[in-house]
Design an enzyme around this catalytic site. Structure first.
Site, mmCIF file in Angstrom:
data_model
loop_
_atom_site.group_PDB
_atom_site.id
_atom_site.type_symbol
_atom_site.label_atom_id
_atom_site.label_comp_id
_atom_site.label_asym_id
_atom_site.label_seq_id
_atom_site.Cartn_x
_atom_site.Cartn_y
_atom_site.Cartn_z
ATOM 1 N N LYS A 153 0.852 -1.209 0.000
ATOM 2 C CA LYS A 153 0.000 0.000 0.000
ATOM 3 C C LYS A 153 0.882 1.252 0.000
ATOM 4 C CE LYS A 153 -3.628 -2.698 2.094
ATOM 5 N NZ LYS A 153 -4.865 -2.737 2.848
ATOM 6 N N HIS A 203 -8.217 -2.847 -6.424
ATOM 7 C CA HIS A 203 -8.245 -3.030 -4.968
ATOM 8 C C HIS A 203 -9.421 -2.234 -4.387
ATOM 9 C CE1 HIS A 203 -7.117 -2.871 -0.753
ATOM 10 N NE2 HIS A 203 -6.352 -3.920 -0.986
ATOM 11 N N GLU A 263 -11.128 -10.772 -1.785
ATOM 12 C CA GLU A 263 -10.852 -9.937 -0.614
ATOM 13 C C GLU A 263 -12.150 -9.309 -0.119
ATOM 14 O OE1 GLU A 263 -6.487 -8.513 -0.254
ATOM 15 O OE2 GLU A 263 -7.679 -6.994 -1.218
HETATM 16 P P1 PGA Z 1 -4.690 -6.732 5.170
HETATM 17 O O1 PGA Z 1 -4.853 -6.093 3.716
HETATM 18 O O2 PGA Z 1 -3.886 -7.990 4.999
HETATM 19 O O3 PGA Z 1 -3.968 -5.686 5.962
HETATM 20 O O4 PGA Z 1 -6.056 -7.026 5.679
HETATM 21 C C1 PGA Z 1 -5.072 -6.886 2.589
HETATM 22 C C2 PGA Z 1 -5.236 -6.022 1.381
HETATM 23 O O5 PGA Z 1 -5.773 -4.901 1.509
HETATM 24 O O6 PGA Z 1 -4.866 -6.416 0.261
#
Ligand code: PGA
Length: 232
Positions: free
Chosen positions: A10, A90, A154
């Site tokens: 990110k 995303h 996700e």
């Molecule tokens: P997280 O994020 O593992 O911190 O939950 C996953 C993502 O946003 O791809």
């Protein structure tokens, strides 16, 4: 098939963070291990030092190949930095207005330039119907598709919350994604993402997921390496 373990950093880190991360990875992971690191664009140059040239990804890509595209990054530029994968759609970008149609254009740009898109899909609430993701899959593949497409299931409610779906729900979502893609002519891999950590990944290995998309946990290189090695 070996699991693919993708790190989505990110908007985290700085040059120093990535330099030390890459040193650690080069020392402690085999060159042929199945992992992918997706830093912010501005740090891609640091990744020329990564020994595994198949492990470089990014977090987005331009939706059109047109030089009149202020602020966008073209596939040609990405390929100069050995980028092989691009996260597309995303939920944090969808929340900023990215539509299914825009995502389909990005998938097309990826596939036309031999970059594997990692397309994120997922329902907004724990109570949402899982069928929600069918439309996301259909539109994402509406302009172009082939067997190098990767999806990441996700659920938005699972990202960064510590709350994860049951194995049976993950399997149901993976079947839905694979079947929908198959009907459209593509055999896709499906990762699971959302609050995966070094404690729960062992249980998640019992799901049908072809690998994981990791957010927060990938910021600690020791935890990331432990998960990659544990999934070998
Ligand atoms: P997280 O994020 O593992 O911190 O939950 C996953 C993502 O946003 O791809």
């Amino acid at each position: 098939m070996r699991k693919l373990i993708v790190a989505n950093f990110k908007m985290n880190g700085d040059s120093e963070f990535y330099r030390s991360y890459i040193k650690n990875i080069n020392k402690r992971l085999d060159k042929d291990t199945n992992f992918v690191l997706c830093p912010p664009f501005v740090y891609l140059s640091e990744f020329s030092k990564l020994k595994n040239k198949n492990a470089i990804g990014c977090q987005d890509i331009a939706n059109i190949v047109n030089t009149k595209s202020t602020g966008q990054i073209s596939p040609k530029m990405l390929k100069e930095f050995d980028v092989k994968y691009a996260v597309v759609g995303h939920s944090e970008r969808r929340a900023n207005g990215e539509t299914d149609n825009l995502i389909a254009e990005k998938v097309d740009v990826c596939l036309s330039h031999e970059i594997s898109p990692i397309i994120c899909v997922g329902e907004p609430k724990k109570s949402s119907k899982i069928d929600y993701i069918i439309n996301q899959v259909k539109i994402a593949l509406s302009k172009n598709k082939n067997d190098s497409v990767i999806f990441a299931y996700e659920p938005i409610w699972a990202i960064g919350t510590g709350d994860i779906p049951t194995i049976s729900k993950i399997n149901k979502a993976i079947d839905l994604i694979k079947n929908t893609a198959k009907e459209m002519g593509a055999n896709v891999q499906v990762l699971y993402g959302g609050s995966v950590n070094k404690e729960n990944y062992i249980d998640l290995l019992n799901s049908k997921a072809d690998g994981f998309l990791l957010g927060g946990v990938s910021l600690k290189v020791d935890d990331y390496i432990e998960i990659v090695k544990g999934c070998k």
